[in-house]
Design a protein around this motif. Structure first.
Motif, PDB file in Angstrom:
ATOM      1  N   ALA A   1       0.834  -1.198   0.000  1.00  0.00           N
ATOM      2  CA  ALA A   1       0.000   0.000   0.000  1.00  0.00           C
ATOM      3  C   ALA A   1       0.873   1.254   0.000  1.00  0.00           C
ATOM      4  O   ALA A   1       0.595   2.222  -0.725  1.00  0.00           O
ATOM      5  CB  ALA A   1      -0.923  -0.002   1.211  1.00  0.00           C
ATOM      6  N   ILE A   2       1.921   1.245   0.801  1.00  0.00           N
ATOM      7  CA  ILE A   2       2.833   2.397   0.838  1.00  0.00           C
ATOM      8  C   ILE A   2       3.450   2.629  -0.543  1.00  0.00           C
ATOM      9  O   ILE A   2       3.517   3.753  -1.035  1.00  0.00           O
ATOM     10  CB  ILE A   2       3.924   2.185   1.905  1.00  0.00           C
ATOM     11  N   ARG A   3       3.890   1.540  -1.176  1.00  0.00           N
ATOM     12  CA  ARG A   3       4.520   1.673  -2.496  1.00  0.00           C
ATOM     13  C   ARG A   3       3.543   2.280  -3.506  1.00  0.00           C
ATOM     14  O   ARG A   3       3.886   3.198  -4.257  1.00  0.00           O
ATOM     15  CB  ARG A   3       4.971   0.298  -2.987  1.00  0.00           C
ATOM     16  N   VAL A   4       2.312   1.796  -3.512  1.00  0.00           N
ATOM     17  CA  VAL A   4       1.325   2.279  -4.467  1.00  0.00           C
ATOM     18  C   VAL A   4       0.980   3.747  -4.192  1.00  0.00           C
ATOM     19  O   VAL A   4       0.886   4.572  -5.102  1.00  0.00           O
ATOM     20  CB  VAL A   4       0.052   1.405  -4.425  1.00  0.00           C
ATOM     21  N   ILE A   5       0.814   4.088  -2.909  1.00  0.00           N
ATOM     22  CA  ILE A   5       0.446   5.469  -2.565  1.00  0.00           C
ATOM     23  C   ILE A   5       1.588   6.424  -2.896  1.00  0.00           C
ATOM     24  O   ILE A   5       1.366   7.538  -3.365  1.00  0.00           O
ATOM     25  CB  ILE A   5       0.045   5.561  -1.081  1.00  0.00           C
ATOM     26  N   GLU A   6       2.823   5.992  -2.667  1.00  0.00           N
ATOM     27  CA  GLU A   6       3.958   6.853  -3.026  1.00  0.00           C
ATOM     28  C   GLU A   6       3.962   7.138  -4.525  1.00  0.00           C
ATOM     29  O   GLU A   6       4.227   8.267  -4.957  1.00  0.00           O
ATOM     30  CB  GLU A   6       5.266   6.190  -2.593  1.00  0.00           C
ATOM     31  N   HIS A   7       3.661   6.112  -5.322  1.00  0.00           N
ATOM     32  CA  HIS A   7       3.600   6.334  -6.768  1.00  0.00           C
ATOM     33  C   HIS A   7       2.446   7.272  -7.106  1.00  0.00           C
ATOM     34  O   HIS A   7       2.577   8.190  -7.936  1.00  0.00           O
ATOM     35  CB  HIS A   7       3.434   5.000  -7.486  1.00  0.00           C
ATOM     36  N   LEU A   8       1.308   7.070  -6.471  1.00  0.00           N
ATOM     37  CA  LEU A   8       0.150   7.934  -6.704  1.00  0.00           C
ATOM     38  C   LEU A   8       0.480   9.383  -6.382  1.00  0.00           C
ATOM     39  O   LEU A   8       0.166  10.300  -7.153  1.00  0.00           O
ATOM     40  CB  LEU A   8      -1.025   7.438  -5.860  1.00  0.00           C
ATOM     41  N   LEU A   9       1.140   9.592  -5.240  1.00  0.00           N
ATOM     42  CA  LEU A   9       1.454  10.964  -4.835  1.00  0.00           C
ATOM     43  C   LEU A   9       2.512  11.593  -5.737  1.00  0.00           C
ATOM     44  O   LEU A   9       2.573  12.815  -5.865  1.00  0.00           O
ATOM     45  CB  LEU A   9       1.902  10.996  -3.377  1.00  0.00           C
ATOM     46  N   SER A  10       3.353  10.766  -6.351  1.00  0.00           N
ATOM     47  CA  SER A  10       4.307  11.324  -7.314  1.00  0.00           C
ATOM     48  C   SER A  10       3.581  11.877  -8.536  1.00  0.00           C
ATOM     49  O   SER A  10       4.059  12.785  -9.197  1.00  0.00           O
ATOM     50  CB  SER A  10       5.313  10.251  -7.750  1.00  0.00           C
ATOM     51  N   LEU A  11       2.408  11.306  -8.836  1.00  0.00           N
ATOM     52  CA  LEU A  11       1.599  11.781  -9.957  1.00  0.00           C
ATOM     53  C   LEU A  11       0.658  12.903  -9.545  1.00  0.00           C
ATOM     54  O   LEU A  11       0.364  13.801 -10.329  1.00  0.00           O
ATOM     55  CB  LEU A  11       0.772  10.618 -10.532  1.00  0.00           C
ATOM     56  N   ASP A  12       0.172  12.839  -8.300  1.00  0.00           N
ATOM     57  CA  ASP A  12      -0.802  13.812  -7.807  1.00  0.00           C
ATOM     58  C   ASP A  12      -0.426  14.200  -6.372  1.00  0.00           C
ATOM     59  O   ASP A  12      -1.018  13.713  -5.419  1.00  0.00           O
ATOM     60  CB  ASP A  12      -2.209  13.204  -7.859  1.00  0.00           C
TER      61      ASP A  12
ATOM     62  N   HIS B   1      -6.234  13.021   0.758  1.00  0.00           N
ATOM     63  CA  HIS B   1      -6.656  11.766   1.384  1.00  0.00           C
ATOM     64  C   HIS B   1      -5.502  10.777   1.459  1.00  0.00           C
ATOM     65  O   HIS B   1      -5.243  10.177   2.510  1.00  0.00           O
ATOM     66  CB  HIS B   1      -7.816  11.161   0.590  1.00  0.00           C
ATOM     67  N   PHE B   2      -4.791  10.621   0.369  1.00  0.00           N
ATOM     68  CA  PHE B   2      -3.725   9.627   0.373  1.00  0.00           C
ATOM     69  C   PHE B   2      -2.463  10.141   1.048  1.00  0.00           C
ATOM     70  O   PHE B   2      -1.631   9.347   1.483  1.00  0.00           O
ATOM     71  CB  PHE B   2      -3.465   9.125  -1.048  1.00  0.00           C
ATOM     72  N   ARG B   3      -2.301  11.447   1.127  1.00  0.00           N
ATOM     73  CA  ARG B   3      -1.216  11.943   1.990  1.00  0.00           C
ATOM     74  C   ARG B   3      -1.466  11.505   3.426  1.00  0.00           C
ATOM     75  O   ARG B   3      -0.561  11.069   4.143  1.00  0.00           O
ATOM     76  CB  ARG B   3      -1.132  13.478   1.916  1.00  0.00           C
ATOM     77  N   THR B   4      -2.707  11.619   3.855  1.00  0.00           N
ATOM     78  CA  THR B   4      -3.067  11.187   5.211  1.00  0.00           C
ATOM     79  C   THR B   4      -2.888   9.679   5.357  1.00  0.00           C
ATOM     80  O   THR B   4      -2.353   9.196   6.373  1.00  0.00           O
ATOM     81  CB  THR B   4      -4.531  11.570   5.509  1.00  0.00           C
ATOM     82  N   GLN B   5      -3.322   8.930   4.354  1.00  0.00           N
ATOM     83  CA  GLN B   5      -3.174   7.472   4.394  1.00  0.00           C
ATOM     84  C   GLN B   5      -1.707   7.080   4.553  1.00  0.00           C
ATOM     85  O   GLN B   5      -1.357   6.211   5.348  1.00  0.00           O
ATOM     86  CB  GLN B   5      -3.716   6.870   3.085  1.00  0.00           C
ATOM     87  N   LEU B   6      -0.855   7.761   3.789  1.00  0.00           N
ATOM     88  CA  LEU B   6       0.570   7.427   3.835  1.00  0.00           C
ATOM     89  C   LEU B   6       1.146   7.736   5.207  1.00  0.00           C
ATOM     90  O   LEU B   6       1.941   6.959   5.756  1.00  0.00           O
ATOM     91  CB  LEU B   6       1.313   8.216   2.752  1.00  0.00           C
ATOM     92  N   GLU B   7       0.743   8.848   5.775  1.00  0.00           N
ATOM     93  CA  GLU B   7       1.219   9.219   7.110  1.00  0.00           C
ATOM     94  C   GLU B   7       0.824   8.159   8.133  1.00  0.00           C
ATOM     95  O   GLU B   7       1.625   7.751   8.978  1.00  0.00           O
ATOM     96  CB  GLU B   7       0.622  10.581   7.480  1.00  0.00           C
ATOM     97  N   ILE B   8      -0.401   7.661   8.044  1.00  0.00           N
ATOM     98  CA  ILE B   8      -0.872   6.646   8.990  1.00  0.00           C
ATOM     99  C   ILE B   8      -0.146   5.326   8.766  1.00  0.00           C
ATOM    100  O   ILE B   8       0.278   4.663   9.716  1.00  0.00           O
ATOM    101  CB  ILE B   8      -2.392   6.470   8.846  1.00  0.00           C
ATOM    102  N   LEU B   9       0.036   4.945   7.515  1.00  0.00           N
ATOM    103  CA  LEU B   9       0.702   3.677   7.220  1.00  0.00           C
ATOM    104  C   LEU B   9       2.140   3.661   7.696  1.00  0.00           C
ATOM    105  O   LEU B   9       2.680   2.606   8.034  1.00  0.00           O
ATOM    106  CB  LEU B   9       0.664   3.422   5.711  1.00  0.00           C
TER     107      LEU B   9
END
Length: 982
Positions: free
Chosen positions: A739-750, A755-763
């Motif tokens: 999940a961290i890997r996918v969210i990091e890629h997502l945040l590199s695009l957006d 929401h996913f910045r928060t998700q990444l912080e929690i993870l």
């Protein structure tokens, strides 16, 4: 006719490379101090082998060769900023020991490198090894290095020689290849600028002093990357801190392509950091010219030259710009400067000769062309220019020699064919003139000038029949045949030459001024050119001539629909139907017009009539399914969707549409079946895989949902929506690492996705994530003091996370209860209100969802995603003006967000403002040109506007960006078919 292969001998040979070596007639092999990985010795060859020594001056840079510890290549700088040729192992060691950069540089500056390395012995070893390589290859380079390194910069980096050594090296290679003395001498004259990269590796000041270098000192400035010139001290500090300018490098590279605005924005970001980059300002000038900001482009070129006047191409570009301003004197000065810097570049000579010829200075033109040929006798364009200059000065025999020589070097040189053909005609050799013009027509069959000249040459040669055959294809040869002119105009338009087609079509109207058919075709061409005023005028004239022709009335209605004149368009369609009530397409068009005017019941009546007339046309039922959904009739939408699938069971898009209608109705089991069938029919459609994942998640099959989501991401790895869905499923599956890997890629695009910045912080806080979020019971101890705000927010976020898990699993009511609890504990948590809007939306409580989304935007006014989300729910509730305002606010916050412009386009379509929607989607496409969803929407809008060619063009670009996507290819074929039918 020769074929060349370049093979990296420092890597192992592939089977294809080994085969190429074995089959080669000549093998040129570079000799290193050690055997390369790709060793020719192990391959049986028949070709002549020529050995060439590696040359270097490593003794000047004893610490080069080991890349910077943080060096990393990019798509626009493959070796990375500090690769082997731009490295310093001494500084690397201090970097690895984490020495303070300033301290490290001061120590390095104070060091005597000779005490650390024994420079004289290193020099001796380096020259000895060079002599050994020379001896093994029959070259003599070592003495040149040893004899000149103190007097001039014979190398820019350890393995990149400057002009002197490059000339010696290349001369000896030419001799071993058996090149003629003249060719070798020309090659030597042509190397006035090193052919190797121009970036330099700075020299340590103690090395300069030790060897007594006369061309460098402590203050010498070296060209670093593309950012400007720096002293050794400055360069060393940059190296220690891994300082470089990615924005500048990427902007310069992007400037070579077609993404003008993206390139310009990136380049300006880079130039703000490196304002002394001469090549940066030259690239900026190029982009400004493309953007038609010519004054600024000229200023940028002049600034580039003020920073570095040594680039001849910049002088040549300045010359071109000045000539465009009709400043002949300035253009000539600039071009002469370019030639003075690099007199052996034939392109400059050819261009200048062309200008001089156009100015009537024929003798000077011939002199420039001859100078270009002295440097490159095999250059086709220079031979062509010499031919024109000689022909203009009456030297016809010499002119013919040069035209034919140009064609020998390049059989597709149209300029040489034109020159030869004109010369042959001038000499009365009409058979040869016709042959040359026929070749030109073969290369450019749509060129009217070539065809007309061919017809003239054929007529002069006595072949009247052939001339007549050519004349039949020409526009101006038979101006009274309107139908022939129409056919030719259509062919020109199909070839993209719409303006030429309009000229021809206007000739057709003059040939047949009372023909409504001709005026209608003229109107269609105006539409293709984007001139709605011209199209409306022509079509109204056609309607005036044929007021009872349904086809003319429908064409005028379609033009007015593009102008959003819904009432008059509907009236014209009704008039057409009164004359020809049996046309189902007219009924479907009337349905569309009534929808735009807000008359949904009237729209349904018209569409039902179309379906009754063409019961086998699935497209009409598809429109009806959408109309039922818009009217809130889920059962009707599903019924029509099932009818579509029954009519065309092989069409996966119809099955996917059925799945979505079933999902909206809550029948997730049947939706899953529909999505599976769609994906089975088109396994490469990422959207189908994503739809299936949502259905599987709703049905409780979490592993299956994850697998389907992974498939969607694999097919389209940079689609944020797919990545977000996969990330949510992975969180639900407790697969934290993935999940961290996918969210990091997502945040590199957006990067703005809150929401996913928060998700990444929690993870990234596993202890908090794993802590159970239990509700306090009446027996729980009362805390001694109120909880801290940060603890309250953390607890609220945990509740929100659990709510998301429940919602993804389909238990929206439980999810709503948890998110409400989170909001009760922390009412100011914008993300929780955002999440609540989505849950309410899944429960089809769209009005409540709007309120939740609006509250989220009130709490966080800087997050564009929240504003866009509000716009989404306002659209669902039919409040399109408010939706547009919300999405425009998102765009104001993040103008580079292509998805927001796409959302705006959707709202504008819903509002019936199709022309405005086109502008919005074109903004999205400009920001993300490879996003196939944007291209599909762009094509849809063009189709709505009757712009079939533009729709096809949009889909063609999408197919080029995603060549393996069969779904796109099918859309393209349908668009082409529809365009042909229209």
């Amino acid at each position: 006719g020769d074929v060349f292969h370049y093979i990296r001998s420092y890597e192992a040979f592939s089977a294809e490379e080994a085969q190429a070596v074995a089959a080669a007639d000549v093998i040129v092999e570079q000799v290193f101090d050690a055997a390369p990985k790709g060793d020719v010795a192990g391959i049986e060859t028949k070709g002549r082998r020529i050995l060439v020594p590696v040359i270097n001056a490593g003794f000047l840079w004893p610490y080069a060769g080991q890349p910077h510890p943080r060096n990393e290549g990019t798509w626009y700088n493959a070796p990375g900023p500090y690769g082997g040729e731009a490295s310093d192992a001494h500084l690397n060691r201090m970097i690895n020991r984490k020495v303070d950069p300033v301290t490290a540089v001061e120590k390095y500056m104070a060091a005597d490198i000779n005490k650390l390395v024994a420079l004289d012995r290193l020099f001796e070893l380096s020259i000895e090894k060079q002599r050994a390589r020379d001896a093994a290859t029959g070259f003599a380079v070592a003495d040149v290095i040893a004899g000149h390194f103190r007097d001039e910069p014979i190398f820019l980096t350890p393995y990149h020689p400057n002009v002197r050594v490059a000339r010696v090296w290349a001369t000896q290679f030419f001799e071993q290849m058996g090149a003629s003395a003249d060719d070798t001498a020309r090659m030597v004259r042509s190397i006035v600028i090193t052919p190797f990269p121009k970036e330099q590796l700075p020299l340590h000041t103690s090395i300069i002093r030790h060897f007594g270098l006369r061309w460098a000192n402590d203050e010498t400035r070296y060209r670093i990357l593309k950012e400007g010139r720096f002293t050794f001290r400055e360069a060393a500090l940059r190296y220690m801190t891994y300082t470089w300018n990615p924005a500048l490098e990427e902007g310069i590279e992007l400037a070579r392509g077609t993404e003008t605005q993206r390139a310009y924005d990136r380049l300006m970001e880079g130039l703000a950091i490196s304002p002394n980059s001469a090549i940066g300002h030259a690239s900026r000038s190029h982009l400004l010219r493309v953007m038609k900001r010519h004054e600024e482009a000229l200023e940028a070129l002049r600034l580039s030259l003020s920073l570095d006047a040594s680039d001849p191409l910049v002088h040549a570009n300045l010359a071109g710009m000045l000539l465009a301003r009709n400043d002949r004197a300035g253009a000539e000065r600039a071009m002469r400067e370019a030639i003075a810097i690099n007199p052996a570049e034939p392109h400059f000579r050819s261009m200048f000769a062309n200008w001089l010829r156009s100015w009537g200075r024929i003798d000077e033109a011939r002199e420039q062309a001859q100078a270009g040929l002295d440097a490159r006798p095999y250059a086709g364009n220079t031979n062509t220019e010499m031919g024109h200059a000689c022909a203009a000065s009456g030297k016809t025999d010499v002119a013919e020699v040069h035209f034919r020589r140009a064609l020998r070097y390049d059989r597709k040189a149209v300029g040489a064919l034109m020159g030869l053909a004109s010369l042959m005609g001038r000499l009365g050799r009409w058979d040869e003139a016709a042959a040359a013009w026929r070749q030109a027509v073969g290369l450019e069959p749509e060129n009217v000038h070539y065809a007309s000249q061919l017809a003239a040459a054929l007529r002069e040669s006595g072949d009247a029949v052939a001339a007549l055959g050519v004349l039949e294809d020409l526009v101006g040869r038979n101006p009274r045949d309107a139908e022939r002119l129409i056919s030719y105009a259509k062919a020109l338009a199909d070839g993209g030459r719409v303006e030429d087609a309009l000229i021809v079509m206007r000739q057709a109207t003059r040939a047949a001024p009372d023909s409504a058919h001709v005026l209608r075709e003229l109107a269609h061409l105006y539409q293709q050119a984007g001139d709605l005023d011209g199209a409306e005028t022509a079509m109204r004239a056609a309607a005036g001539l044929s007021p009872e022709a349904p086809a003319v009335l429908m064409s005028l209605s379609q033009i007015l629909a593009r102008r959003e004149a819904w009432a008059e368009a509907a009236d014209l369609t009704s008039r057409a139907l009164a004359i020809d009530a049996g046309n189902p397409d007219s009924h479907a068009h009337l349905s569309y017009l009534r929808q735009q005017a807000g008359d949904l019941e009237g729209a349904r009546t018209a569409l039902e009539a179309a379906i009754a007339m063409a019961p086998g046309k699935a497209h009409f039922r598809m429109l009806m399914s959408h109309l039922h959904a818009k009217m809130g009739d889920r059962d009707g939408a599903i019924l029509r969707a099932r009818e579509i699938v029954a009519l065309e069971p092989a069409n996966p898009h119809y099955r996917n549409h059925l799945g979505h209608q079933l999902m909206q109705a809550g029948d997730t089991g049947a939706a899953e079946e529909a999505f599976r069938a769609a994906l089975e029919a088109d396994p490469k459609a990422a959207g189908f895989a994503n739809s299936l994942s949502h259905a599987l998640s709703r049905n409780g099959d979490l592993p299956g949902a994850v697998a389907a989501a992974r498939r969607a991401v694999m097919l389209e790895p940079n689609t944020v929506h797919y990545l977000g869905h996969l990330a949510s499923l992975l969180i639900q599956s407790h697969d934290r690492a993935d999940a961290i890997r996918v969210i990091e890629h997502l945040l590199s695009l957006d990067p703005h996705h809150a929401h996913f910045r928060t998700q990444l912080e929690i993870l990234r806080r596993p202890a908090e994530l794993s802590a159970p979020a239990t509700r306090a019971s009446s027996a729980a101890p009362v805390p001694a003091s109120a909880p801290r705000a940060s603890d309250v927010r953390a607890a609220a976020r945990r509740l929100a996370e659990r709510s998301a898990v429940l919602s993804k699993g389909g238990d929206h009511r439980a999810a709503l209860a948890l998110i409400d609890e989170a909001i009760a504990s922390d009412p100011a948590l914008a993300d929780a209100h955002y999440a609540r809007s989505h849950i309410l939306g899944r429960l089809e409580r769209d009005t409540d969802a709007v309120a939740a989304a609006r509250r989220a935007t009130e709490l966080d006014t800087t997050n564009p995603h929240l504003a866009n989300n509000l716009g989404h729910f306002l659209t669902k509730t039919g409040n399109l003006p408010a939706a547009e305002l919300a999405i425009r606010q998102a765009i104001a916050l993040a103008p580079q967000g292509g998805g927001f412009h796409n959302s705006l386009a959707f709202v504008l379509i819903e509002a019936g403002r199709i022309t405005d929607a086109l502008g919005a989607i074109q903004n999205a496409v400009a920001l993300e040109p490879d996003n196939m969803h944007f291209r599909i929407r762009e094509a849809d809008i063009h189709t709505r506007l009757g712009q079939a060619a533009e729709a096809v063009a949009a889909l063609q670009i999408a197919v080029l960006a995603h060549p393996s996507n069969d779904h796109l290819r099918r859309l393209l074929e349908r668009a082409r078919t529809a365009g042909a039918a229209a």
